[in-house]
Design a protein around this motif. Sequence first.
Motif, PDB file in Angstrom:
ATOM      1  N   PRO A 111      44.792 -28.066  21.543  1.00 30.56           N
ATOM      2  CA  PRO A 111      44.618 -27.507  20.203  1.00 30.56           C
ATOM      3  C   PRO A 111      45.791 -26.602  19.830  1.00 30.56           C
ATOM      4  CG  PRO A 111      42.576 -27.365  21.449  1.00 30.56           C
ATOM      5  CD  PRO A 111      43.634 -27.790  22.419  1.00 30.56           C
ATOM      6  N   LEU A 150      35.338 -29.155  14.277  1.00 26.80           N
ATOM      7  CA  LEU A 150      35.088 -27.981  15.102  1.00 26.80           C
ATOM      8  C   LEU A 150      33.662 -28.003  15.634  1.00 26.80           C
ATOM      9  CD1 LEU A 150      36.712 -25.300  12.755  1.00 26.80           C
ATOM     10  CD2 LEU A 150      37.735 -26.319  14.810  1.00 26.80           C
ATOM     11  N   ALA A 174      39.143 -25.269  19.978  1.00 22.23           N
ATOM     12  CA  ALA A 174      39.130 -26.483  19.171  1.00 22.23           C
ATOM     13  C   ALA A 174      39.914 -26.215  17.903  1.00 22.23           C
ATOM     14  CB  ALA A 174      37.700 -26.902  18.830  1.00 22.23           C
ATOM     15  N   GLN A 185      33.848 -25.832  25.790  1.00 26.68           N
ATOM     16  CA  GLN A 185      34.993 -26.103  24.942  1.00 26.68           C
ATOM     17  C   GLN A 185      35.558 -24.775  24.464  1.00 26.68           C
ATOM     18  OE1 GLN A 185      34.247 -28.542  21.522  1.00 26.68           O
ATOM     19  NE2 GLN A 185      36.370 -29.153  21.317  1.00 26.68           N
TER      20      GLN A 185
END
Length: 375
Positions: free
Chosen positions: A349, A25, A6, A3
Motif C-alpha cells: 500500500p 478499504l 490498506a 491487515q
Amino acid sequence: MSQRFAAAFAEGDPAQLAQTCLAQLPGPGEATLGFIYVSETAAPLLPRLVRELAAGTGIDDWVGGVGLGVCAMGREAYDRPAAVAMTAALPRDGFRLFAATDDPAADLPRRHANWIEQTQPSLALIHGDPRCADIVRVVADAGAASGAFLVGGLVSHRCDEPLLAGESGPEAFGKSGVSGLLLSPEIPVATALTQGCTPLGPVRRIDEARDNVIMAIDGRPALSVFYEDIGPELAKDPRRLGGIVFAGLPVAGSDTGDYLVRNLLGLDPRQGWIVIGDEVAPGDQILFCRRDPDSARTDLGRMLRQLAGRLPGPPKAGIYVSCIARGIALFGQPGVETGLIRETLGDFPLIGFFANGEISRDRLYGHTGVLTLFT
C-alpha cells in the motif's frame, strides 16, 4: 493483525469518491489511523470525504490535506477530482496528531508535552501551508519542538483549508503553518530523499552576495563560473536554461552530499551576476546542477537501492511526497515514480501527493521526492 495497512485510489465523479475508496478499504476493525490526500478540484469535498470514510472504516483520527496532485498504486491525478486514502492499524498510544499551527515551538509542547517527553517521537509526517509567511522557520520549529525527523511537504495554496489532522470534525481542518502526525519509536519506519538532479561542477564558495544576488564565486564573476560549470552546450543559449539548470546549496554537516535545489531567477551579463531563488551570504557554498528525466530516474533508483539495503524485510506501507515539477511534468507519463518504487521494493500500500515543496529532516526542499516506509 490481519491487515495492518490498506490503500485506495479514486477519481472522477465527486459524489462517488468516498464510496470508491471504501470499496478498496476494510470495514471497521483494527485500523486506528487514516491518511487522505485529495486533488485541488476535490478540496471542497474533503470534510465530507473524511466524514464518510470515518463512518465506513470506524477510524476517528485522520491526517493529510490538499495536494497539487495525488498518486497511488501507479496512478496519478492532477486537475480532476481525485482522492487517495490509506488505513493503518497502529497502537493508539504510538501516535499523536496536531492541528494547524504557525507556532509549533509553543503549541506542540502545550498539546503533547508529556507524550513527547515520555515517547521521544522518532518521526513526524507534517504538511505545511505555503501561504504561511515564515514557513521555513515554522518547519524547523516543528522539528525542534518534537525532536522528530520530519517528512512531508507543502500543500495547495489555492484552497481555504488545505490542512487536515485530527478527528473528523471541523476543528481538524486548518490553514497557515503546519499540521501532522507524530510517531513513536515503536512504529518502525525508514525514509529517504531523491534529489532528481545531477551536479554539473564542483562545490564552490560564494565570495560576494547580497540577498539572492550572487556577484562573485571563487574570486571570479559569478556568471563566468556558472558558464564554466554548465559547459558550452548549455551556455550557448541561456534563455533555455529555465527548468533545466538550478543552483544547489549544500547542507552543512551532511554526510551524503545533500543540497537544497533552488531556481535560477536571472542572469546579468553586464554585471556578471546571477540571481537565485534563495538568500545567500559570503562564505556560503554553492554548486550548479541539471535536472532532466534521466537524471531523476537514476537518482531515484540509487535512493531506492540504498533504502532497500536498510530494510529488515518488505515494506508494509508507504507515503510518497513528490515535487509538482516531477511526476508527469518531468517524466511525460504518469506513474513513473511509484512504478519504480514498486519495481524495486515490491507491491505494498502506497499513497502520496504532489507538493509545493518537500520536507525532509527539518528543511524545505524543491524538485525532490521523499519516501517514507512503514517497516
